[in-house]
Design a protein around this motif. Structure first.
Motif, PDB file in Angstrom:
ATOM      1  N   MET A 195       0.828  -1.207   0.000  1.00 43.71           N
ATOM      2  CA  MET A 195       0.000   0.000   0.000  1.00 43.71           C
ATOM      3  C   MET A 195       0.861   1.256   0.000  1.00 43.71           C
ATOM      4  O   MET A 195       0.558   2.239  -0.699  1.00 43.71           O
ATOM      5  N   ILE A 196       1.936   1.238   0.773  1.00 42.46           N
ATOM      6  CA  ILE A 196       2.831   2.398   0.805  1.00 42.46           C
ATOM      7  C   ILE A 196       3.464   2.618  -0.562  1.00 42.46           C
ATOM      8  O   ILE A 196       3.532   3.748  -1.061  1.00 42.46           O
ATOM      9  N   ALA A 197       3.904   1.530  -1.205  1.00 42.37           N
ATOM     10  CA  ALA A 197       4.502   1.646  -2.536  1.00 42.37           C
ATOM     11  C   ALA A 197       3.499   2.198  -3.546  1.00 42.37           C
ATOM     12  O   ALA A 197       3.834   3.062  -4.374  1.00 42.37           O
ATOM     13  N   ALA A 198       2.252   1.720  -3.482  1.00 39.68           N
ATOM     14  CA  ALA A 198       1.220   2.200  -4.405  1.00 39.68           C
ATOM     15  C   ALA A 198       0.929   3.677  -4.161  1.00 39.68           C
ATOM     16  O   ALA A 198       0.779   4.457  -5.117  1.00 39.68           O
ATOM     17  N   ALA A 199       0.848   4.079  -2.891  1.00 38.51           N
ATOM     18  CA  ALA A 199       0.558   5.481  -2.567  1.00 38.51           C
ATOM     19  C   ALA A 199       1.678   6.397  -3.046  1.00 38.51           C
ATOM     20  O   ALA A 199       1.420   7.478  -3.605  1.00 38.51           O
ATOM     21  N   VAL A 200       2.916   5.982  -2.835  1.00 36.48           N
ATOM     22  CA  VAL A 200       4.053   6.789  -3.295  1.00 36.48           C
ATOM     23  C   VAL A 200       4.024   6.929  -4.813  1.00 36.48           C
ATOM     24  O   VAL A 200       4.261   8.018  -5.363  1.00 36.48           O
ATOM     25  N   GLY A 201       3.709   5.830  -5.504  1.00 33.61           N
ATOM     26  CA  GLY A 201       3.610   5.897  -6.954  1.00 33.61           C
ATOM     27  C   GLY A 201       2.534   6.878  -7.409  1.00 33.61           C
ATOM     28  O   GLY A 201       2.724   7.630  -8.365  1.00 33.61           O
ATOM     29  N   MET A 202       1.386   6.866  -6.726  1.00 29.17           N
ATOM     30  CA  MET A 202       0.310   7.797  -7.067  1.00 29.17           C
ATOM     31  C   MET A 202       0.733   9.248  -6.850  1.00 29.17           C
ATOM     32  O   MET A 202       0.438  10.134  -7.661  1.00 29.17           O
ATOM     33  N   LEU A 203       1.433   9.502  -5.748  1.00 25.12           N
ATOM     34  CA  LEU A 203       1.874  10.868  -5.444  1.00 25.12           C
ATOM     35  C   LEU A 203       2.895  11.351  -6.472  1.00 25.12           C
ATOM     36  O   LEU A 203       2.848  12.512  -6.909  1.00 25.12           O
ATOM     37  N   ILE A 204       3.811  10.472  -6.848  1.00 27.67           N
ATOM     38  CA  ILE A 204       4.798  10.848  -7.865  1.00 27.67           C
ATOM     39  C   ILE A 204       4.102  11.157  -9.180  1.00 27.67           C
ATOM     40  O   ILE A 204       4.410  12.143  -9.856  1.00 27.67           O
ATOM     41  N   GLN A 205       3.132  10.342  -9.534  1.00 27.90           N
ATOM     42  CA  GLN A 205       2.415  10.551 -10.790  1.00 27.90           C
ATOM     43  C   GLN A 205       1.613  11.849 -10.761  1.00 27.90           C
ATOM     44  O   GLN A 205       1.547  12.571 -11.756  1.00 27.90           O
ATOM     45  N   SER A 206       0.993  12.138  -9.617  1.00 29.03           N
ATOM     46  CA  SER A 206       0.185  13.356  -9.532  1.00 29.03           C
ATOM     47  C   SER A 206       1.048  14.603  -9.676  1.00 29.03           C
ATOM     48  O   SER A 206       0.601  15.626 -10.197  1.00 29.03           O
ATOM     49  N   THR A 258      -7.877  14.410  -6.427  1.00 29.83           N
ATOM     50  CA  THR A 258      -8.506  13.145  -6.044  1.00 29.83           C
ATOM     51  C   THR A 258      -7.462  12.062  -5.825  1.00 29.83           C
ATOM     52  O   THR A 258      -7.527  11.303  -4.844  1.00 29.83           O
ATOM     53  N   THR A 259      -6.481  11.987  -6.723  1.00 30.24           N
ATOM     54  CA  THR A 259      -5.435  10.983  -6.596  1.00 30.24           C
ATOM     55  C   THR A 259      -4.614  11.200  -5.334  1.00 30.24           C
ATOM     56  O   THR A 259      -4.296  10.252  -4.607  1.00 30.24           O
ATOM     57  N   ARG A 260      -4.265  12.447  -5.046  1.00 26.31           N
ATOM     58  CA  ARG A 260      -3.474  12.732  -3.853  1.00 26.31           C
ATOM     59  C   ARG A 260      -4.260  12.417  -2.583  1.00 26.31           C
ATOM     60  O   ARG A 260      -3.708  11.900  -1.608  1.00 26.31           O
ATOM     61  N   GLY A 261      -5.544  12.723  -2.593  1.00 28.50           N
ATOM     62  CA  GLY A 261      -6.368  12.424  -1.426  1.00 28.50           C
ATOM     63  C   GLY A 261      -6.460  10.931  -1.179  1.00 28.50           C
ATOM     64  O   GLY A 261      -6.371  10.463  -0.035  1.00 28.50           O
ATOM     65  N   PHE A 262      -6.605  10.170  -2.263  1.00 31.34           N
ATOM     66  CA  PHE A 262      -6.685   8.718  -2.119  1.00 31.34           C
ATOM     67  C   PHE A 262      -5.348   8.148  -1.660  1.00 31.34           C
ATOM     68  O   PHE A 262      -5.298   7.227  -0.841  1.00 31.34           O
ATOM     69  N   ALA A 263      -4.234   8.696  -2.186  1.00 29.74           N
ATOM     70  CA  ALA A 263      -2.915   8.242  -1.756  1.00 29.74           C
ATOM     71  C   ALA A 263      -2.720   8.485  -0.266  1.00 29.74           C
ATOM     72  O   ALA A 263      -2.160   7.638   0.451  1.00 29.74           O
ATOM     73  N   ALA A 264      -3.185   9.627   0.208  1.00 33.23           N
ATOM     74  CA  ALA A 264      -3.079   9.927   1.642  1.00 33.23           C
ATOM     75  C   ALA A 264      -3.898   8.927   2.459  1.00 33.23           C
ATOM     76  O   ALA A 264      -3.453   8.460   3.522  1.00 33.23           O
ATOM     77  N   LEU A 265      -5.090   8.584   1.971  1.00 34.41           N
ATOM     78  CA  LEU A 265      -5.922   7.598   2.666  1.00 34.41           C
ATOM     79  C   LEU A 265      -5.222   6.246   2.725  1.00 34.41           C
ATOM     80  O   LEU A 265      -5.222   5.576   3.776  1.00 34.41           O
ATOM     81  N   ILE A 266      -4.603   5.844   1.622  1.00 33.97           N
ATOM     82  CA  ILE A 266      -3.888   4.568   1.593  1.00 33.97           C
ATOM     83  C   ILE A 266      -2.754   4.561   2.611  1.00 33.97           C
ATOM     84  O   ILE A 266      -2.518   3.576   3.313  1.00 33.97           O
ATOM     85  N   LEU A 267      -2.023   5.682   2.711  1.00 34.71           N
ATOM     86  CA  LEU A 267      -0.921   5.762   3.670  1.00 34.71           C
ATOM     87  C   LEU A 267      -1.431   5.642   5.102  1.00 34.71           C
ATOM     88  O   LEU A 267      -0.798   4.986   5.945  1.00 34.71           O
TER      89      LEU A 267
END
Length: 266
Positions: free
Chosen positions: A107-118, A244-253
């Protein structure tokens, strides 16, 4: 009571799936474990059914818009079938706390990937709620040796993660299709759902005879997720994708931190 709770959770996660694509499925296992009381092994098995069926439902819509590359998806999924079997076997032989800590790391890896992409200003990796035009013509460039290696490595990694942790792995599939073989994002999203369905099916076959299925939870969860994903996709058209992506990444973290702390403390 669990049936109603499962339907409610399915609605929530389905809405996330619709708004952000397959990435929302990463919340399925934590929900099953911490809110519905399943063990980690039971939750990963239930998640395979939920994720696989939801992927098939989503793929149908993409197929109608000619956004599924059947041959490429079959090859990508086929590469990961043996890895999915291996992941499913490994799932049966590890302790629950190992599974949960592994899931938190994922989950942490996925969230970091989303944040980098955003930060790059791209669309969410696992879905494209805006572009609904069909993809026509060829979508592949000639992949070199490096591109083929990326596809094989990604296929094996996705297959193993699907079998071991019960996740779809779309956050790996889409970038691999786009970067390694030059597939347009809309086609990559639709094709990723085919890969997820193939790997989920292979993982379930590998668990035949050794897994318990709580259909009173799985059925309402899956149906609610499919229905809510349609509403979530419409809502996504009105939301800024980066926020939206950043908010979801924060939730995942946050969820990942909860899993890690709860597991280590327990």
């Amino acid at each position: 009571m669990n049936t109603l709770a499962a339907a409610a959770l399915g609605l929530v996660i389905g809405a996330v799936l619709g708004a952000l694509g397959g990435g929302g499925a990463i919340l399925t296992v934590p929900a099953l474990v911490y809110l519905l009381g399943e063990t980690a092994q039971e939750a990963t098995t239930s998640s395979l059914v939920i994720v696989g069926v939801t992927a098939i439902a989503g793929m149908a819509g993409h197929a109608r818009s000619s956004r599924v590359r059947w041959g490429t998806g079959a090859v990508f999924g086929g590469v990961g079938v043996l890895a999915a079997f291996a992941g499913s076997i490994a799932n049966r032989h590890v302790e629950q706390h190992v599974l949960l800590l592994g899931f938190a790391a994922l989950m942490i890896a996925a969230a970091v990937g989303m944040l980098i992409q955003s930060r790059r200003g791209e669309e969410p990796a696992l879905d494209d709620p805006v572009d609904t035009a069909p993809v026509t013509g060829t979508d592949l460039r000639r992949p070199g040796a490096a591109g083929l290696v990326k596809v094989v490595v990604a296929g094996v990694a996705v297959g193993f993660l699907t079998g071991f942790l019960g996740v779809g792995g779309g956050f790996l599939i889409v970038p691999a299709l786009v970067l390694a073989i030059g597939m347009p994002m809309p086609a990559a999203v639709g094709t990723s759902l085919l890969v997820i369905a193939v790997n989920s099916a292979a993982s379930l076959v590998a668990r035949t005879g050794s897994s318990h299925y709580d259909w009173a939870v799985i059925t309402p969860f899956t149906l609610a997720a499919i229905i809510a994903s349609l509403a979530g996709k419409r809502a996504a058209d009105r939301l800024p994708p980066t926020a939206t992506t950043r908010g979801f990444a924060a939730l995942i973290l946050v969820v990942a931190a909860f899993i890690a702390v709860h597991t280590l403390a327990g």
